[in-house]
Design an enzyme around this catalytic site. Structure first.
Site, PDB file in Angstrom:
ATOM      1  N   ASP A 272      18.616  -8.099 -27.657  1.00  0.00           N
ATOM      2  CA  ASP A 272      18.260  -6.972 -26.781  1.00  0.00           C
ATOM      3  C   ASP A 272      19.281  -5.855 -27.006  1.00  0.00           C
ATOM      4  OD1 ASP A 272      16.779  -6.631 -23.658  1.00  0.00           O
ATOM      5  OD2 ASP A 272      18.265  -5.210 -24.435  1.00  0.00           O
TER       6      ASP A 272
ATOM      7  N   ASP B 204      21.110  -4.475 -23.862  1.00  0.00           N
ATOM      8  CA  ASP B 204      22.098  -5.424 -23.329  1.00  0.00           C
ATOM      9  C   ASP B 204      23.313  -5.506 -24.244  1.00  0.00           C
ATOM     10  OD1 ASP B 204      20.278  -5.883 -21.354  1.00  0.00           O
ATOM     11  OD2 ASP B 204      19.913  -7.988 -21.836  1.00  0.00           O
TER      12      ASP B 204
ATOM     13  N   THR C 233       4.853  -8.905 -19.479  1.00  0.00           N
ATOM     14  CA  THR C 233       3.602  -8.377 -20.049  1.00  0.00           C
ATOM     15  C   THR C 233       3.838  -7.607 -21.346  1.00  0.00           C
ATOM     16  OG1 THR C 233       3.818  -6.282 -18.886  1.00  0.00           O
ATOM     17  CG2 THR C 233       2.702  -8.052 -17.704  1.00  0.00           C
TER      18      THR C 233
ATOM     19  N   ARG D 181      10.454  -1.838 -20.886  1.00  0.00           N
ATOM     20  CA  ARG D 181       9.371  -2.753 -21.235  1.00  0.00           C
ATOM     21  C   ARG D 181       9.405  -3.911 -20.247  1.00  0.00           C
ATOM     22  NH1 ARG D 181       9.129  -6.139 -26.872  1.00  0.00           N
ATOM     23  NH2 ARG D 181      10.727  -7.354 -25.856  1.00  0.00           N
TER      24      ARG D 181
HETATM   25  O1  LIG Z   1       8.363  -1.757 -29.008  1.00  0.00           O
HETATM   26  P1  LIG Z   1       8.463  -2.338 -27.633  1.00  0.00           P
HETATM   27  O2  LIG Z   1       7.873  -3.721 -27.542  1.00  0.00           O
HETATM   28  O3  LIG Z   1       7.931  -1.428 -26.584  1.00  0.00           O
HETATM   29  O4  LIG Z   1      10.003  -2.596 -27.332  1.00  0.00           O
HETATM   30  C1  LIG Z   1      11.010  -1.706 -27.687  1.00  0.00           C
HETATM   31  C2  LIG Z   1      11.750  -1.212 -26.481  1.00  0.00           C
HETATM   32  O5  LIG Z   1      12.494  -2.281 -25.870  1.00  0.00           O
HETATM   33  C3  LIG Z   1      13.847  -1.883 -25.710  1.00  0.00           C
HETATM   34  O6  LIG Z   1      14.062  -1.237 -24.502  1.00  0.00           O
HETATM   35  P2  LIG Z   1      14.086  -2.014 -23.110  1.00  0.00           P
HETATM   36  O7  LIG Z   1      12.724  -2.013 -22.490  1.00  0.00           O
HETATM   37  O8  LIG Z   1      14.739  -3.345 -23.286  1.00  0.00           O
HETATM   38  O9  LIG Z   1      14.986  -1.073 -22.207  1.00  0.00           O
HETATM   39  P3  LIG Z   1      16.589  -0.841 -22.272  1.00  0.00           P
HETATM   40  O10 LIG Z   1      16.836   0.084 -23.423  1.00  0.00           O
HETATM   41  O11 LIG Z   1      16.887  -0.226 -20.949  1.00  0.00           O
HETATM   42  O12 LIG Z   1      17.252  -2.180 -22.452  1.00  0.00           O
HETATM   43  C4  LIG Z   1      14.055  -0.953 -26.878  1.00  0.00           C
HETATM   44  O13 LIG Z   1      15.193  -0.139 -26.738  1.00  0.00           O
HETATM   45  C5  LIG Z   1      12.767  -0.173 -26.918  1.00  0.00           C
HETATM   46  O14 LIG Z   1      12.742   0.943 -26.047  1.00  0.00           O
HETATM   47  O1  LIG Z   2      14.002  -7.467 -30.309  1.00  0.00           O
HETATM   48  C1  LIG Z   2      13.886  -6.619 -29.401  1.00  0.00           C
HETATM   49  C2  LIG Z   2      12.634  -6.208 -28.912  1.00  0.00           C
HETATM   50  C3  LIG Z   2      12.587  -5.266 -27.922  1.00  0.00           C
HETATM   51  N1  LIG Z   2      13.737  -4.758 -27.435  1.00  0.00           N
HETATM   52  C4  LIG Z   2      14.940  -5.135 -27.893  1.00  0.00           C
HETATM   53  O2  LIG Z   2      15.980  -4.640 -27.430  1.00  0.00           O
HETATM   54  N2  LIG Z   2      14.985  -6.072 -28.858  1.00  0.00           N
HETATM   55 MG   LIG Z   3      16.601  -3.806 -23.201  1.00  0.00          MG
END
Ligand SMILES: O=P(O)(O)OC[C@H]1O[C@H](OP(=O)(O)OP(=O)(O)O)[C@H](O)[C@@H]1O
Ligand SMILES: O=c1cc[nH]c(=O)[nH]1
Ligand SMILES: [Mg+2]
Length: 211
Positions: free
Chosen positions: A201, A204, A107, A103
């Site tokens: 997150d 993370d 944006t 994500r």
């Molecule tokens: O419902 P949304 O607003 O789309 O957000 C949710 C997404 O955000 C996080 O991933 P992230 O993009 O942080 O990637 P990561 O798992 O690599 O940290 C989470 O694991 C979801 O995939």
């Molecule tokens: O709260 C949130 C939203 C999106 N992705 C995450 O990992 N945490």
């Molecule tokens: Mg993430």
């Protein structure tokens, strides 16, 4: 779309520790693994089975085994990887596909950077795993791709959902055979698109900052 919130004291207990900012990465990964096992128990209630004739040491009997075609489990990288082992432990015959999605933190739009799944998913039950359903952009795009490939029964297993994300899913995936199973639906999203109170997150907290 069907939403199922798993209301169970063990789930609530583990989720509370997962949310706690003092919980370290190793404990966070262990709790995510334990939680997905509990959620998977509910999420697989309609997994397809077929009759199996066996003999116990005492007598012949009839039971069930998981049907063919095998279910497909799709973790959404990165954070969904932390839910894969718990899911396949309960579904030992499952095949695994991968979706790498991220994500954009400005944006809040989701984009796909890696796809490794069968082209033809017709007749397959698919279980998508990702800890967070926030704006819903990631999960809607992932599930639309699965349905485009012919999946006729999709269950998303998430640890936490925001009401805004659930609403988008209901709107964008109306009339599709989709179920969302979650441990909780939180209060709201904040101005950065994070779930409140949430757990921060997820990627993370599992693996460290990717920066
Ligand atoms: O419902 P949304 O607003 O789309 O957000 C949710 C997404 O955000 C996080 O991933 P992230 O993009 O942080 O990637 P990561 O798992 O690599 O940290 C989470 O694991 C979801 O995939
Ligand atoms: O709260 C949130 C939203 C999106 N992705 C995450 O990992 N945490
Ligand atoms: Mg993430």
């Amino acid at each position: 779309m069907r939403l199922q919130v798993v209301d169970h004291p063990l789930v609530a207990h583990k989720l509370t520790t997962l949310r706690d900012k003092r919980t370290d990465s190793a404990t966070f990964r262990r709790l995510a693994d334990e939680l997905v096992t509990l959620l998977a128990y509910e999420a697989t209630r309609d997994v397809r089975t077929e009759q199996a004739d066996i003999e116990t040491p005492v007598a012949p009997t009839t039971g069930v085994k998981l049907s063919h075609p095998r279910p497909l489990v799709v973790p959404i990288l990165r954070a969904g990887l932390g839910m894969l082992d718990g899911m396949v432990r309960l579904l030992p015959t499952a095949e695994v596909g991968f979706l790498g999605m991220v994500r954009n933190e400005e944006t809040l739009e989701a984009s796909t950077y890696a796809t490794r799944m069968p082209e033809d998913l017709s007749g397959r039950q698919v279980y998508v795993v990702d800890p967070m359903l926030a704006t819903g952009g990631t999960l809607v795009a992932a599930i639309q791709e699965l349905i485009k490939r012919g999946a006729d029964d999709v269950t998303a297993v998430v640890l936490l959902a925001a009401p805004e994300g659930v609403e988008i899913m209901e709107r964008e995936l109306a009339g599709t055979p989709v179920t969302v199973v979650t441990a909780a639906v939180d209060e709201r999203l904040n101005e950065h698109g994070y779930i409140v109170p949430g757990l921060g997150d997820a990627g993370d907290r599992m693996y460290g900052s990717a920066e």
